[in-house]
Design an enzyme around this catalytic site. Structure first.
Site, PDB file in Angstrom:
ATOM      1  N   HIS A 466       0.843  -1.206   0.000  1.00 32.18           N
ATOM      2  CA  HIS A 466       0.000   0.000   0.000  1.00 32.18           C
ATOM      3  C   HIS A 466       0.879   1.258   0.000  1.00 32.18           C
ATOM      4  O   HIS A 466       0.740   2.136  -0.860  1.00 32.18           O
ATOM      5  CB  HIS A 466      -0.896  -0.032   1.245  1.00 32.18           C
ATOM      6  CG  HIS A 466      -1.704   1.207   1.463  1.00 32.18           C
ATOM      7  ND1 HIS A 466      -3.053   1.264   1.230  1.00 32.18           N
ATOM      8  CD2 HIS A 466      -1.356   2.458   1.881  1.00 32.18           C
ATOM      9  CE1 HIS A 466      -3.498   2.479   1.486  1.00 32.18           C
ATOM     10  NE2 HIS A 466      -2.494   3.221   1.897  1.00 32.18           N
ATOM     11  N   GLU A 467       1.794   1.329   0.968  1.00 30.73           N
ATOM     12  CA  GLU A 467       2.635   2.533   1.082  1.00 30.73           C
ATOM     13  C   GLU A 467       3.532   2.688  -0.141  1.00 30.73           C
ATOM     14  O   GLU A 467       3.808   3.793  -0.584  1.00 30.73           O
ATOM     15  CB  GLU A 467       3.465   2.507   2.373  1.00 30.73           C
ATOM     16  CG  GLU A 467       2.651   2.445   3.673  1.00 30.73           C
ATOM     17  CD  GLU A 467       1.599   3.539   3.810  1.00 30.73           C
ATOM     18  OE1 GLU A 467       1.713   4.594   3.157  1.00 30.73           O
ATOM     19  OE2 GLU A 467       0.630   3.320   4.564  1.00 30.73           O
ATOM     20  N   HIS A 473       3.572   6.764  -6.793  1.00 31.76           N
ATOM     21  CA  HIS A 473       2.755   7.906  -7.227  1.00 31.76           C
ATOM     22  C   HIS A 473       3.605   9.190  -7.122  1.00 31.76           C
ATOM     23  O   HIS A 473       3.539  10.068  -7.989  1.00 31.76           O
ATOM     24  CB  HIS A 473       1.520   7.991  -6.325  1.00 31.76           C
ATOM     25  CG  HIS A 473       0.345   8.696  -6.937  1.00 31.76           C
ATOM     26  ND1 HIS A 473      -0.823   8.885  -6.249  1.00 31.76           N
ATOM     27  CD2 HIS A 473       0.142   9.268  -8.143  1.00 31.76           C
ATOM     28  CE1 HIS A 473      -1.686   9.538  -7.022  1.00 31.76           C
ATOM     29  NE2 HIS A 473      -1.123   9.779  -8.167  1.00 31.76           N
ATOM     30  N   GLU A 495      -6.017   7.600  -2.142  1.00 23.40           N
ATOM     31  CA  GLU A 495      -5.826   6.235  -1.659  1.00 23.40           C
ATOM     32  C   GLU A 495      -6.170   5.186  -2.719  1.00 23.40           C
ATOM     33  O   GLU A 495      -6.211   3.991  -2.418  1.00 23.40           O
ATOM     34  CB  GLU A 495      -6.650   5.992  -0.387  1.00 23.40           C
ATOM     35  CG  GLU A 495      -6.267   6.891   0.790  1.00 23.40           C
ATOM     36  CD  GLU A 495      -4.864   6.650   1.321  1.00 23.40           C
ATOM     37  OE1 GLU A 495      -4.356   5.531   1.163  1.00 23.40           O
ATOM     38  OE2 GLU A 495      -4.273   7.598   1.873  1.00 23.40           O
ATOM     39  N   TYR A 610     -10.976   6.847   2.056  1.00 20.46           N
ATOM     40  CA  TYR A 610     -10.421   5.490   1.907  1.00 20.46           C
ATOM     41  C   TYR A 610     -11.422   4.591   1.182  1.00 20.46           C
ATOM     42  O   TYR A 610     -11.067   3.881   0.246  1.00 20.46           O
ATOM     43  CB  TYR A 610     -10.081   4.878   3.269  1.00 20.46           C
ATOM     44  CG  TYR A 610      -8.764   5.358   3.826  1.00 20.46           C
ATOM     45  CD1 TYR A 610      -7.583   4.703   3.513  1.00 20.46           C
ATOM     46  CD2 TYR A 610      -8.696   6.459   4.659  1.00 20.46           C
ATOM     47  CE1 TYR A 610      -6.370   5.121   4.017  1.00 20.46           C
ATOM     48  CE2 TYR A 610      -7.489   6.895   5.170  1.00 20.46           C
ATOM     49  CZ  TYR A 610      -6.332   6.225   4.847  1.00 20.46           C
ATOM     50  OH  TYR A 610      -5.128   6.658   5.345  1.00 20.46           O
TER      51      TYR A 610
HETATM   52 ZN   LIG Z   1      -2.519   5.328   2.148  1.00 13.56          ZN
END
Ligand SMILES: [Zn+2]
Length: 677
Positions: A466-467, A473, A495, A610
């Site tokens: 995820h991170e 990005h 997100e 989210y």
């Molecule tokens: Zn995040």
């Protein structure tokens, strides 16, 4: 799903009419602010007939980009530094920069300069027009359409908010909640839990803190319900009632500011610039979704209750919040033959890192080089022995694209969750030179011990992906302007790339590329992997409701026009079976999770993002999967359509363009395990 946070110190800039004399003499960022101030004065001084897009709008973007580069490292230090003086200086810098920006966005001569240019603007490209519009929008939202008196009032509110937000976050970081527990109270914990070098002992007692590597395993493995209960309550009281007062003050001031600016409440002010556009749209989003998810949540609860009754022999046993992970774990083992302790042994951190690196290098045509050894000589600080620095090179062009730091293990006073910081953004300067992005991933995975590497749970592997989705990005941005670089998309879209990338850790072919037993080197057995994938939707309804609770809580905090809320009662009302009944657990008295709910500063009235982003993440993932999850062509396409473009256009345009059609919720509902409905 754990609460994750993206800290983009970018894009949405706060705001000021100061002269050089008002920058505090002893400010650790005085020189940087003076340089910025000089740039602003130069923009203001340009005669009307000579005003151009470049010397006004771009010059302002340059000023923001330069200020960030000049101050970011010092402002990052409160989250990672082991030196209290460095942390203090960082907090001071954060406050001075934010105060200066508050004044800047309310500065009449600068606003006049931008408006003077806007009146004669012509022949702009779409991105240039967007930069101009967003610049004007920032001024409006900072109060430039108000009378000078009201604007002064707003300045005071914004500066107080700034101070209180720093205090709120500091109280969370400095929390030292510890629960003394005996070995008996820790029955069921795996042996390696006690090998954690950070787990302190005092006589016969283990002084268990609430860092992830100490807290999460208790929720999963501890056989003693009272221990799980005690730890859970301690966790939900972190940062203390003092921070409850701080956040209530913050919410009240946000309401005052929204009122001055002519909004019904802070939620509408915050959401105006996001994909959802207003609070009503978000309320409607939840209204439609909740009944669909409730059905699955009820089935989840039934399964958990049955597991607890089997385990305890108590035919009336109920499920509480501190039971969920423990019984999910047991069900995984009983029903799917998945032993989560065994799963960890296949995810040593180095293998995960290698796997993640190989996958993303291959997908996006990149090469990462570990340059930790020469970081300092290149002027890149390393704040701790754990910090590592990598360069990202583009294989096609042979060009260095940017750098990222990894800081993977917990330590006292470090930021306690997992997050990506965009430290430097991609930016093309007027002379054609380019600032290359720098990102930092700050995580809290268990440390290695003398004879065992750091072993990650599958959830942690997902968090790391995820991170890293945020990191790419930032790094792969090609934006000319600082304002639209990297993660500077709408906060309810930011997100999407990160959550989309979580799906890679649920794919058998992907996991086969890196999951290896830390001792034998053997790959993850097929039946174990198969069980993990079949168990993916276990508890998904209740997990989604947990996310709805956070999102609705954050939203409701910001719906009151006066900001006059009892933040503890508000949680209770949402939770109460006779009230909103957002979750299926009974509420727990004497807890106040909001005191450590870090998203309330930075993501205010935005936590819903989210779930909102997840809709797009799931839809985009479907497309990616069709094109090939490990296919460099699919990677290139995604890089071009989404990652490289940052905020240069609205999130909805990015999604449509990537999908080649309108987005739908189908993939999202399937992701929640609801496709069978
Ligand atoms: Zn995040």
């Amino acid at each position: 799903m754990t609460a994750r946070i993206l800290m983009a110190v970018t894009g949405v800039v706060a705001c000021a009419s100061v002269t050089l004399a008002q920058i505090p003499d002893d400010s650790p960022v005085r020189a940087a602010l003076q340089r910025a101030e000089t740039a602003v004065i130069a923009i203001e001084a340009i005669p009307g007939r000579k005003r151009t897009f470049e010397n006004t709008i771009v010059a302002l973007d340059d000023m923001y980009g330069r200020l960030e580069i000049d101050t970011n490292m010092i402002r990052f230090m409160p989250y990672v530094s082991t030196d209290p003086d460095e942390r203090d200086a960082g907090e001071r810098a954060e406050q001075d920069v934010a105060d200066w920006l508050i004044d800047l966005e309310k500065r009449e001569p600068l606003y006049d300069a931008v408006r003077a240019y806007a009146e004669r603007a012509s022949g702009l490209t779409a991105t240039q027009q967007r930069l101009l519009d967003h610049t004007l929008r920032d001024f409006r939202r900072a109060g430039m359409s108000l009378s000078p008196e009201k604007r002064a009032e707003l300045t005071t509110i914004h500066k107080t908010l700034n101070k209180l937000s720093i205090e709120f976050e500091k109280n969370i970081r400095q929390d030292e909640t510890t629960v003394p527990l005996t070995r008996e109270e820790l029955a069921g914990m795996p042996d390696e839990y006690f090998e954690n070098p950070s787990l302190r002992q005092s006589g016969d007692l283990y002084m268990v803190d609430v860092s992830y590597p100490q807290f999460n395993p208790i929720m999963e493995y501890c056989q003693i319900e009272q221990t799980r209960h005690k730890m859970w309550v301690a966790y939900k009281r972190r940062a203390g009632t003092g921070n409850v007062r701080v956040i209530e003050q913050i919410i009240e001031l946000r309401a005052e500011a929204a009122d001055l600016l002519g909004y019904d409440h802070p939620a509408d002010y915050e959401i105006e610039i996001k994909m959802a556009r207003n609070a009503d749209t978000v309320i409607e989003f939840y209204r439609k979704l909740r009944p669909l998810v409730r059905k699955k949540a009820l089935r989840d609860l039934e399964e958990l209750v049955a597991a607890k009754r089997r385990h305890t022999g108590d035919r009336d046993a109920k499920i509480y919040a501190w039971d969920t992970n423990f019984y999910l774990n047991r069900i995984k083992k009983e029903k799917y033959a998945v032993d989560s302790k065994l799963v960890r042994q296949y995810f040593p951190l180095d293998a995960v890192l290698d796997g993640l690196f190989s996958i993303t290098q291959n997908l996006y045509g990149l090469e990462y080089r570990d340059v930790t050894a020469r970081a300092r000589s290149q002027g890149r600080p390393l704040w701790h022995a754990d910090a590592r620095l990598y360069e990202v090179w583009d294989k096609a062009t042979g060009e260095m694209l940017g750098e990222f730091y990894l800081d993977m293990h917990p330590r006292p006073n470090k930021y306690g969750h997992a997050a990506q910081w965009g430290l430097v953004q991609h930016k093309v300067w007027p002379d054609g030179s380019v600032s290359k992005p720098v990102a930092a991933l700050v995580c809290n995975f268990a440390e290695p011990t003398a004879d065992r590497p750091s072993l990650m749970s599958h959830d942690e592997v997902e968090t790391f992906f995820h991170e890293f989705g945020h990191c790419l990005h930032t790094i792969l941005s090609e934006s000319t302007y600082y304002r639209f670089s990297g993660t500077s998309v709408e906060r309810d879209f930011v997100e999407a790339p990160s959550q989309m990338f979580e799906n890679w850790v649920w794919d058998a072919d992907v996991l086969a590329t890196f999951a290896r037993h830390y001792e034998t080197g053997k790959p993850l057995p097929d039946d174990l992997l198969d069980g993990m994938i079949r168990a993916r939707h276990l508890g998904s309804g209740m997990a989604a409701e947990r996310q709805f609770f956070y999102g609705l809580y954050d939203l409701k905090c910001h719906l009151d026009p006066d900001g006059d809320i009892d933040s503890t009662q508000l949680a209770w009302d949402l939770w109460d079976p006779a009230g909103e009944n957002v979750e299926l657990y009974d509420p727990v008295p004497e807890t106040y999770f909001q005191s450590a709910f870090g998203h309330l500063t930075g993501y205010q009235a935005g936590y819903y993002g989210y779930q909102w982003s997840l809709v797009y993440a799931c839809d985009m993932f479907q497309r990616f999967k069709e094109l090939g999850m490990l296919s460099p062509d699919a990677g290139r396409y995604y890089r071009d359509k989404i990652l490289s473009r940052g905020g240069t256009t609205d999130g909805m345009n990015l999604v449509r363009d990537y999908l080649g059609r309108e987005p739908t919720m189908d993939a999202y509902l399937k992701h929640l395990g609801l496709d069978a409905e």
